[in-house]
Write a protein that holds these residues in place. Structure first.
Motif, PDB file in Angstrom:
ATOM      1  N   ASP A  86       0.837  -1.211   0.000  1.00 36.35           N
ATOM      2  CA  ASP A  86       0.000   0.000   0.000  1.00 36.35           C
ATOM      3  C   ASP A  86       0.869   1.256   0.000  1.00 36.35           C
ATOM      4  OD1 ASP A  86      -2.463  -1.268   0.006  1.00 36.35           O
ATOM      5  OD2 ASP A  86      -2.660  -1.240   2.187  1.00 36.35           O
ATOM      6  N   ASP A  87       1.930   1.244   0.819  1.00 35.45           N
ATOM      7  CA  ASP A  87       2.815   2.409   0.883  1.00 35.45           C
ATOM      8  C   ASP A  87       3.545   2.602  -0.447  1.00 35.45           C
ATOM      9  OD1 ASP A  87       2.045   2.869   3.484  1.00 35.45           O
ATOM     10  OD2 ASP A  87       3.885   2.097   4.395  1.00 35.45           O
ATOM     11  N   ALA A  88       3.935   1.506  -1.081  1.00 34.97           N
ATOM     12  CA  ALA A  88       4.620   1.616  -2.381  1.00 34.97           C
ATOM     13  C   ALA A  88       3.684   2.231  -3.421  1.00 34.97           C
ATOM     14  CB  ALA A  88       5.111   0.241  -2.841  1.00 34.97           C
ATOM     15  N   LEU A  89       2.413   1.799  -3.410  1.00 36.27           N
ATOM     16  CA  LEU A  89       1.443   2.365  -4.358  1.00 36.27           C
ATOM     17  C   LEU A  89       1.197   3.844  -4.069  1.00 36.27           C
ATOM     18  CD1 LEU A  89      -1.168  -0.525  -4.676  1.00 36.27           C
ATOM     19  CD2 LEU A  89       0.309   0.370  -6.477  1.00 36.27           C
ATOM     20  N   ALA A  90       1.073   4.196  -2.800  1.00 37.04           N
ATOM     21  CA  ALA A  90       0.840   5.606  -2.442  1.00 37.04           C
ATOM     22  C   ALA A  90       2.024   6.472  -2.884  1.00 37.04           C
ATOM     23  CB  ALA A  90       0.623   5.729  -0.933  1.00 37.04           C
ATOM     24  N   ALA A  91       3.241   5.960  -2.698  1.00 42.30           N
ATOM     25  CA  ALA A  91       4.435   6.728  -3.095  1.00 42.30           C
ATOM     26  C   ALA A  91       4.491   6.890  -4.613  1.00 42.30           C
ATOM     27  CB  ALA A  91       5.691   6.035  -2.577  1.00 42.30           C
ATOM     28  N   ASN A  93       1.860   6.921  -6.651  1.00 43.55           N
ATOM     29  CA  ASN A  93       0.815   7.900  -6.987  1.00 43.55           C
ATOM     30  C   ASN A  93       1.301   9.317  -6.741  1.00 43.55           C
ATOM     31  OD1 ASN A  93      -1.562   6.713  -8.038  1.00 43.55           O
ATOM     32  ND2 ASN A  93      -1.924   5.747  -6.054  1.00 43.55           N
ATOM     33  N   LYS A  94       1.941   9.515  -5.593  1.00 46.91           N
ATOM     34  CA  LYS A  94       2.431  10.849  -5.227  1.00 46.91           C
ATOM     35  C   LYS A  94       3.407  11.371  -6.276  1.00 46.91           C
ATOM     36  CE  LYS A  94       4.822  13.263  -1.487  1.00 46.91           C
ATOM     37  NZ  LYS A  94       6.280  13.212  -1.494  1.00 46.91           N
ATOM     38  N   ASN A  95       4.169  10.461  -6.887  1.00 47.42           N
ATOM     39  CA  ASN A  95       5.185  10.859  -7.854  1.00 47.42           C
ATOM     40  C   ASN A  95       4.709  10.739  -9.306  1.00 47.42           C
ATOM     41  OD1 ASN A  95       7.892  11.514  -6.366  1.00 47.42           O
ATOM     42  ND2 ASN A  95       6.960   9.820  -5.233  1.00 47.42           N
ATOM     43  N   GLY A  96       3.388  10.609  -9.492  1.00 51.48           N
ATOM     44  CA  GLY A  96       2.810  10.688 -10.834  1.00 51.48           C
ATOM     45  C   GLY A  96       3.086   9.499 -11.731  1.00 51.48           C
ATOM     46  N   ILE A  97       3.342   8.319 -11.135  1.00 50.26           N
ATOM     47  CA  ILE A  97       3.597   7.125 -11.944  1.00 50.26           C
ATOM     48  C   ILE A  97       2.280   6.608 -12.535  1.00 50.26           C
ATOM     49  CG2 ILE A  97       4.471   4.742 -11.876  1.00 50.26           C
ATOM     50  CD1 ILE A  97       6.615   7.011 -11.488  1.00 50.26           C
ATOM     51  N   ALA A  98       2.288   6.262 -13.815  1.00 47.55           N
ATOM     52  CA  ALA A  98       1.069   5.809 -14.493  1.00 47.55           C
ATOM     53  C   ALA A  98       0.684   4.394 -14.053  1.00 47.55           C
ATOM     54  CB  ALA A  98       1.274   5.848 -16.006  1.00 47.55           C
ATOM     55  N   GLN A  99      -0.573   4.053 -14.311  1.00 48.80           N
ATOM     56  CA  GLN A  99      -1.101   2.775 -13.803  1.00 48.80           C
ATOM     57  C   GLN A  99      -0.320   1.569 -14.319  1.00 48.80           C
ATOM     58  OE1 GLN A  99      -5.350   2.218 -13.847  1.00 48.80           O
ATOM     59  NE2 GLN A  99      -5.132  -0.011 -13.895  1.00 48.80           N
ATOM     60  N   ARG A 100       0.050   1.579 -15.593  1.00 44.70           N
ATOM     61  CA  ARG A 100       0.770   0.433 -16.174  1.00 44.70           C
ATOM     62  C   ARG A 100       2.064   0.149 -15.391  1.00 44.70           C
ATOM     63  NH1 ARG A 100       2.092  -2.659 -21.097  1.00 44.70           N
ATOM     64  NH2 ARG A 100       3.820  -3.840 -20.202  1.00 44.70           N
ATOM     65  N   GLU A 101       2.826   1.197 -15.135  1.00 44.81           N
ATOM     66  CA  GLU A 101       4.091   1.026 -14.406  1.00 44.81           C
ATOM     67  C   GLU A 101       3.828   0.637 -12.941  1.00 44.81           C
ATOM     68  OE1 GLU A 101       3.724   3.478 -16.783  1.00 44.81           O
ATOM     69  OE2 GLU A 101       5.079   2.389 -18.123  1.00 44.81           O
ATOM     70  N   GLN A 102       2.791   1.209 -12.352  1.00 43.75           N
ATOM     71  CA  GLN A 102       2.437   0.821 -10.974  1.00 43.75           C
ATOM     72  C   GLN A 102       2.133  -0.668 -10.907  1.00 43.75           C
ATOM     73  OE1 GLN A 102      -0.240   3.039  -8.575  1.00 43.75           O
ATOM     74  NE2 GLN A 102       0.170   4.989  -9.568  1.00 43.75           N
ATOM     75  N   GLU A 103       1.404  -1.162 -11.897  1.00 43.23           N
ATOM     76  CA  GLU A 103       1.054  -2.588 -11.915  1.00 43.23           C
ATOM     77  C   GLU A 103       2.305  -3.453 -12.019  1.00 43.23           C
ATOM     78  OE1 GLU A 103      -3.317  -1.997 -14.059  1.00 43.23           O
ATOM     79  OE2 GLU A 103      -1.649  -2.819 -15.208  1.00 43.23           O
ATOM     80  N   GLU A 104       3.248  -3.029 -12.844  1.00 42.50           N
ATOM     81  CA  GLU A 104       4.473  -3.820 -13.010  1.00 42.50           C
ATOM     82  C   GLU A 104       5.289  -3.855 -11.709  1.00 42.50           C
ATOM     83  OE1 GLU A 104       6.732  -3.157 -16.660  1.00 42.50           O
ATOM     84  OE2 GLU A 104       4.909  -2.407 -17.601  1.00 42.50           O
ATOM     85  N   VAL A 105       5.398  -2.707 -11.046  1.00 40.01           N
ATOM     86  CA  VAL A 105       6.131  -2.666  -9.775  1.00 40.01           C
ATOM     87  C   VAL A 105       5.410  -3.536  -8.738  1.00 40.01           C
ATOM     88  CG1 VAL A 105       6.855  -1.210  -7.843  1.00 40.01           C
ATOM     89  CG2 VAL A 105       7.173  -0.409 -10.200  1.00 40.01           C
ATOM     90  N   LEU A 106       4.090  -3.397  -8.684  1.00 38.08           N
ATOM     91  CA  LEU A 106       3.310  -4.169  -7.709  1.00 38.08           C
ATOM     92  C   LEU A 106       3.516  -5.670  -7.918  1.00 38.08           C
ATOM     93  CD1 LEU A 106       1.264  -3.829  -5.405  1.00 38.08           C
ATOM     94  CD2 LEU A 106      -0.559  -3.966  -7.103  1.00 38.08           C
ATOM     95  N   PHE A 107       3.530  -6.091  -9.168  1.00 38.04           N
ATOM     96  CA  PHE A 107       3.727  -7.517  -9.468  1.00 38.04           C
ATOM     97  C   PHE A 107       5.108  -7.980  -9.006  1.00 38.04           C
ATOM     98  CE2 PHE A 107       5.093 -11.034 -12.132  1.00 38.04           C
ATOM     99  CZ  PHE A 107       4.057 -11.926 -11.903  1.00 38.04           C
TER     100      PHE A 107
END
Ligand code: HEM
Length: 119
Positions: A86-91, A93-107
Motif C-alpha cells: 500500500d505504501d509503495a502504491l501511495a508513493a 501515486n504521489k510521484n505521478g507514476i502511471a497505472q501500467r508502471e504501478q502494476e508492473e512494480v506491484l507484481f
C-alpha cells in the motif's frame, strides 16, 4: 529495444524520491512503523532506492542483503506485507507514476512474498 521499467519510472531521480517516500510512509503507517523504530532511515532510503533501481532494470548497484536473509526471523505477517505494498502504491501515486508502471512494480513486489512473509 523497449525502455526498461527503470526508464519508464523516470530513472534514478524519480526512483530515489519514490523510495524515500516509501520509507517515510512506513514510518507513519501504524501497521508497520514499530518495525522501523531502530532504523537508520538515511541508510534505509539509500538501500531501498538501490534495490528499486537494480530490480527495475537500472544500473546494478544494490549493496544490501537478499530479501530472505534480511527478513528472516522477523515473523512478518501477510497484513504487514500488504501494508508495505500500500505504501509503495501511495508513493508511486504521489510521484505521478502511471497505472501500467504501478502494476508492473506491484507484481514484482508481490512476487517476493515467499521470501518475506513468515520466513
Ligand atoms: C516486497 C516487500 C519488501 C521489500 C522489497 C523489502 C525490501 C527491503 C530492503 C531492500 C531492506 C534493506 C536491506 C538491507 O538493509 O540490507 C529491507 C529491510 C527491512 N525490512 Fe523490508 N521489504 C519488504 C517488506 C517488508 C515488510 C512487510 C516488513 C515488515 C513490516 C519489512 C521490514 C523490514 C525491516 C524491519 C528492515 C530492516 C530495516 C533496518 O535495517 O533498519 N520489510 N527491506
Amino acid at each position: 529495444m523497449a525502455d526498461t521499467l527503470y526508464d519508464r519510472l523516470g530513472g534514478t531521480e524519480t526512483i530515489t524520491q519514490i523510495s524515500a517516500d516509501i520509507v517515510d510512509l512506513h514510518l507513519s503507517n501504524p501497521l508497520i512503523a514499530p518495525r522501523f523504530a531502530q532504523s537508520d532511515t538515511t541508510r534505509l532510503k539509500k538501500v531501498v532506492s538501490e534495490f528499486f533501481i537494480t530490480g527495475t532494470g537500472g544500473p546494478n548497484l544494490y549493496t544490501g542483503k537478499d530479501m530472505r536473509s534480511v527478513h528472516q526471523g522477523m515473523n512478518i505477517s501477510a497484513i504487514e506485507f500488504v501494508a508495505v505494498l500500500d505504501d509503495a502504491l501511495a508513493a508511486m501515486n504521489k510521484n505521478g507514476i502511471a497505472q501500467r508502471e504501478q502494476e508492473e512494480v506491484l507484481f514484482i513486489l508481490y512476487s517476493m512474498r515467499a521470501d518475506i512473509i513468515l520466513v
